[in-house]
Every structure is written in C-alpha cells, then in structure tokens.
Write a protein that holds these residues in place. Structure first.
Motif, PDB file in Angstrom:
ATOM      1  N   TYR A  86      -0.315 -63.896 -30.771  1.00  0.00           N
ATOM      2  CA  TYR A  86      -0.380 -64.073 -32.222  1.00  0.00           C
ATOM      3  C   TYR A  86       1.011 -64.287 -32.812  1.00  0.00           C
ATOM      4  CZ  TYR A  86      -0.400 -62.541 -37.090  1.00  0.00           C
ATOM      5  OH  TYR A  86      -0.188 -62.449 -38.438  1.00  0.00           O
ATOM      6  N   LEU A  87       1.975 -63.478 -32.400  1.00  0.00           N
ATOM      7  CA  LEU A  87       3.340 -63.613 -32.902  1.00  0.00           C
ATOM      8  C   LEU A  87       3.965 -64.939 -32.482  1.00  0.00           C
ATOM      9  CD1 LEU A  87       4.657 -59.994 -32.200  1.00  0.00           C
ATOM     10  CD2 LEU A  87       4.007 -60.966 -34.413  1.00  0.00           C
ATOM     11  N   GLN A  88       3.626 -65.393 -31.295  1.00  0.00           N
ATOM     12  CA  GLN A  88       4.161 -66.660 -30.815  1.00  0.00           C
ATOM     13  C   GLN A  88       3.644 -67.838 -31.628  1.00  0.00           C
ATOM     14  OE1 GLN A  88       2.681 -68.242 -27.025  1.00  0.00           O
ATOM     15  NE2 GLN A  88       4.807 -68.536 -26.376  1.00  0.00           N
ATOM     16  N   LEU A  89       2.378 -67.781 -32.027  1.00  0.00           N
ATOM     17  CA  LEU A  89       1.752 -68.897 -32.733  1.00  0.00           C
ATOM     18  C   LEU A  89       1.990 -68.864 -34.242  1.00  0.00           C
ATOM     19  CD1 LEU A  89      -1.704 -69.049 -30.902  1.00  0.00           C
ATOM     20  CD2 LEU A  89       0.226 -70.626 -30.620  1.00  0.00           C
ATOM     21  N   ARG A  90       2.318 -67.701 -34.776  1.00  0.00           N
ATOM     22  CA  ARG A  90       2.413 -67.552 -36.235  1.00  0.00           C
ATOM     23  C   ARG A  90       3.366 -68.541 -36.895  1.00  0.00           C
ATOM     24  NH1 ARG A  90       3.913 -61.740 -38.688  1.00  0.00           N
ATOM     25  NH2 ARG A  90       5.839 -62.244 -37.541  1.00  0.00           N
ATOM     26  N   PRO A  91       4.560 -68.825 -36.350  1.00  0.00           N
ATOM     27  CA  PRO A  91       5.455 -69.773 -37.050  1.00  0.00           C
ATOM     28  C   PRO A  91       5.015 -71.227 -36.951  1.00  0.00           C
ATOM     29  CG  PRO A  91       6.657 -68.322 -35.533  1.00  0.00           C
ATOM     30  CD  PRO A  91       5.219 -68.216 -35.198  1.00  0.00           C
ATOM     31  N   LYS A  95      -3.155 -73.376 -39.734  1.00  0.00           N
ATOM     32  CA  LYS A  95      -4.377 -72.642 -40.054  1.00  0.00           C
ATOM     33  C   LYS A  95      -4.251 -71.216 -39.529  1.00  0.00           C
ATOM     34  CE  LYS A  95      -7.441 -76.684 -40.064  1.00  0.00           C
ATOM     35  NZ  LYS A  95      -8.666 -77.286 -39.507  1.00  0.00           N
ATOM     36  N   GLN A  96      -3.650 -70.359 -40.333  1.00  0.00           N
ATOM     37  CA  GLN A  96      -3.391 -68.997 -39.886  1.00  0.00           C
ATOM     38  C   GLN A  96      -4.673 -68.192 -39.685  1.00  0.00           C
ATOM     39  OE1 GLN A  96      -0.634 -67.423 -38.827  1.00  0.00           O
ATOM     40  NE2 GLN A  96       0.426 -69.392 -38.972  1.00  0.00           N
ATOM     41  N   TRP A  97      -5.746 -68.589 -40.341  1.00  0.00           N
ATOM     42  CA  TRP A  97      -6.995 -67.829 -40.179  1.00  0.00           C
ATOM     43  C   TRP A  97      -7.505 -67.911 -38.744  1.00  0.00           C
ATOM     44  CZ3 TRP A  97     -11.479 -70.245 -38.647  1.00  0.00           C
ATOM     45  CH2 TRP A  97     -11.512 -71.638 -38.752  1.00  0.00           C
ATOM     46  N   LEU A  98      -7.216 -69.030 -38.068  1.00  0.00           N
ATOM     47  CA  LEU A  98      -7.598 -69.131 -36.668  1.00  0.00           C
ATOM     48  C   LEU A  98      -6.796 -68.155 -35.810  1.00  0.00           C
ATOM     49  CD1 LEU A  98      -8.048 -72.939 -35.848  1.00  0.00           C
ATOM     50  CD2 LEU A  98      -9.757 -71.125 -35.631  1.00  0.00           C
ATOM     51  N   ASN A  99      -5.519 -68.055 -36.107  1.00  0.00           N
ATOM     52  CA  ASN A  99      -4.653 -67.155 -35.359  1.00  0.00           C
ATOM     53  C   ASN A  99      -5.046 -65.701 -35.596  1.00  0.00           C
ATOM     54  OD1 ASN A  99      -2.533 -66.566 -33.611  1.00  0.00           O
ATOM     55  ND2 ASN A  99      -0.991 -66.583 -35.225  1.00  0.00           N
ATOM     56  N   VAL A 100      -5.248 -65.346 -36.859  1.00  0.00           N
ATOM     57  CA  VAL A 100      -5.645 -63.975 -37.197  1.00  0.00           C
ATOM     58  C   VAL A 100      -7.032 -63.666 -36.640  1.00  0.00           C
ATOM     59  CG1 VAL A 100      -6.138 -62.389 -39.084  1.00  0.00           C
ATOM     60  CG2 VAL A 100      -4.190 -63.942 -39.254  1.00  0.00           C
ATOM     61  N   TYR A 148      -8.616 -74.434 -28.123  1.00  0.00           N
ATOM     62  CA  TYR A 148      -8.442 -75.371 -29.233  1.00  0.00           C
ATOM     63  C   TYR A 148      -7.053 -75.242 -29.855  1.00  0.00           C
ATOM     64  CZ  TYR A 148      -8.831 -77.232 -33.969  1.00  0.00           C
ATOM     65  OH  TYR A 148      -8.598 -77.909 -35.145  1.00  0.00           O
ATOM     66  N   VAL A 149      -6.606 -74.005 -30.054  1.00  0.00           N
ATOM     67  CA  VAL A 149      -5.296 -73.779 -30.648  1.00  0.00           C
ATOM     68  C   VAL A 149      -4.192 -74.345 -29.753  1.00  0.00           C
ATOM     69  CG1 VAL A 149      -3.628 -71.960 -31.203  1.00  0.00           C
ATOM     70  CG2 VAL A 149      -5.977 -71.788 -32.017  1.00  0.00           C
TER      71      VAL A 149
END
Length: 240
Positions: A86-91, A95-100, A148-149
């Motif tokens: 999650y921390l790696q993908l956040r920046p 679409k942050q809702w996918l990450n969260v 997908y991400v």
C-alpha cells in the motif's frame, strides 16, 4: 553490497516458510494416521483416516499447535506485506480507493487466517468456516485487484510482465477455489483437498511476486518528538 532493496527478500521468504510450515503439519498428520495421504483413495469406511484437508491436518494435537503458530505468523507477516505494498503504491496511484480497498480486503483476510488457525474445525466449525471464507474469498479478490493495479501503475516499466504473471496466478487461484468447493460438494474429498492445497500454494506464489517491485523500494520508520518538547527533532530508526 546488494544492488536491490533487502525488502525484496520478505515476500519469497514468507511464502517459502509458510508453505514449509503447512507441509510440516500435513506430513506429521499423515505419520500419525490422522489423515489419508493426498495421493490415496479416501473412503469413509476407513475409520482412522480423515480426508487430507489443511484444516483437518491441523485439527489434532500436536499438529494443531504447529498449525496455529503457522497461521498466526503468516497472518501477521502477510498483513505487513500488504501495508508495504500500500505504501509503495500510494504516491503513484490515481485511484486511491483501489489501493485502500485492496489493503482493507487483505487485512480482513489475514484476520480470517487467525480464525482458521485458532478455532479448530472439529471444535468450532462455524467460526472456522467463516475464517476460511474470509481468507479464500478476500484473498482471491486481493489477487485480482493487485493484478489490475500492477498493469495500471507499471512501476519501472515492469508492470506488463509482472501483471501477466499475476493474472495467470489469479486465474489458477480462482479455478482451484471453484474446483475445491464443487468437488467437496460431490463428496470427492481427496480431489477437493488436492484443489485446496494447490489453491494455497498458488496464493503463496502470488505473494512472492511482490519481490519484483519491493527490490526497488526502501521503507523508513521515523520517530518525531511532540510539539511540547523543546528542540523537536526527527530520529530515523530504521531504513532498508
């Protein structure tokens, strides 16, 4: 000196050790004649044997103690891997809702793993089965979302190759889960158990693929003094 981040070792080591722990439970249960071997023909008329499901292998002491430890440690470290992802993908994600959502789904799945490990099947069957549903259901969802991400974010231009591998593993996981439930419903318990073991191994292989991206990342823990302290400063505690 390593040319990649040491965090890249965490996913594959996690997968190998978790798989080793589960297979240790299986072989111990077979040696004690609690379950039938995966390659055998299970029959209900064979009184001392149960079908070789993972949950049944870890149902009787002393294997139940090992099984609980394996599942609890796997749940904790799996949660750590999900947080780092999650921390790696956040920046980089738009679409942050996918990450969260992916983090929340896997976190609940990890909680399901603790239910599977701590509530034995023959003692608390409803709670155990609920944990199994959380683990397999949300774990499979996590795999598809991460596939997908991976394709969408395309970190270091490696996203397409990594996504292709993850989509393939996600399809194998989904197929094994369908076979597992359908064969179990038909009473083909050895075949269903084989599907369950394959499902778990494919899932662990999926988590190991996070080493691809983790080798490029370094994660830092920082301790900061509160505003009331004089001369506030920041102290880096760990960096890899």
């Amino acid at each position: 000196m390593w040319t990649f981040s040491a965090w890249a070792l965490l996913p594959p080591v996690y997968s190998v050790l978790t798989a080793a722990g589960l297979w240790a439970v299986y072989f111990l249960a077979v040696s004690e004649e609690r379950i039938a071997p995966l390659g055998s023909k299970y029959s209900r008329s064979n009184g001392s044997f149960y079908p070789p499901y993972i949950s049944i292998a870890g149902n009787f002491p002393p294997t139940s103690c090992i099984f609980s430890e394996v599942m609890n440690l796997a749940a904790f470290v799996g949660f750590v891997i999900a947080v780092l992802r999650y921390l790696q993908l956040r920046p980089t994600m738009d679409k942050q809702w996918l990450n969260v959502g992916s983090l929340v789904a896997f976190s609940v799945g990890c909680f399901g793993m603790t239910l599977v490990g701590n509530f034995q099947l023959f003692v608390e069957e409803p709670m155990h089965n609920f944990g199994t549903l959380l683990t397999f259901g949300l774990g499979t969802l996590f795999c598809w979302v991460q596939s997908y991400v991976t394709l969408r974010v395309n970190l270091r231009n490696e996203g397409r190759k990594a996504a292709a591998l993850r989509f393939l593993l996600s399809a194998c996981i989904t197929l094994c889960m369908i076979l597992y439930f359908s064969l179990m419903a038909q009473g083909l318990h050895v075949r269903a158990a084989q599907g369950q073991w394959a499902l778990v191994m494919f899932f662990l292989a999926f988590l190991a693929t996070f080493a691809i991206e983790f080798r490029h990342s370094r994660f830092q823990v920082v301790c900061t003094e509160g505003p009331a302290a004089s001369g506030a400063s920041r102290y880096p505690l760990d960096e890899l």
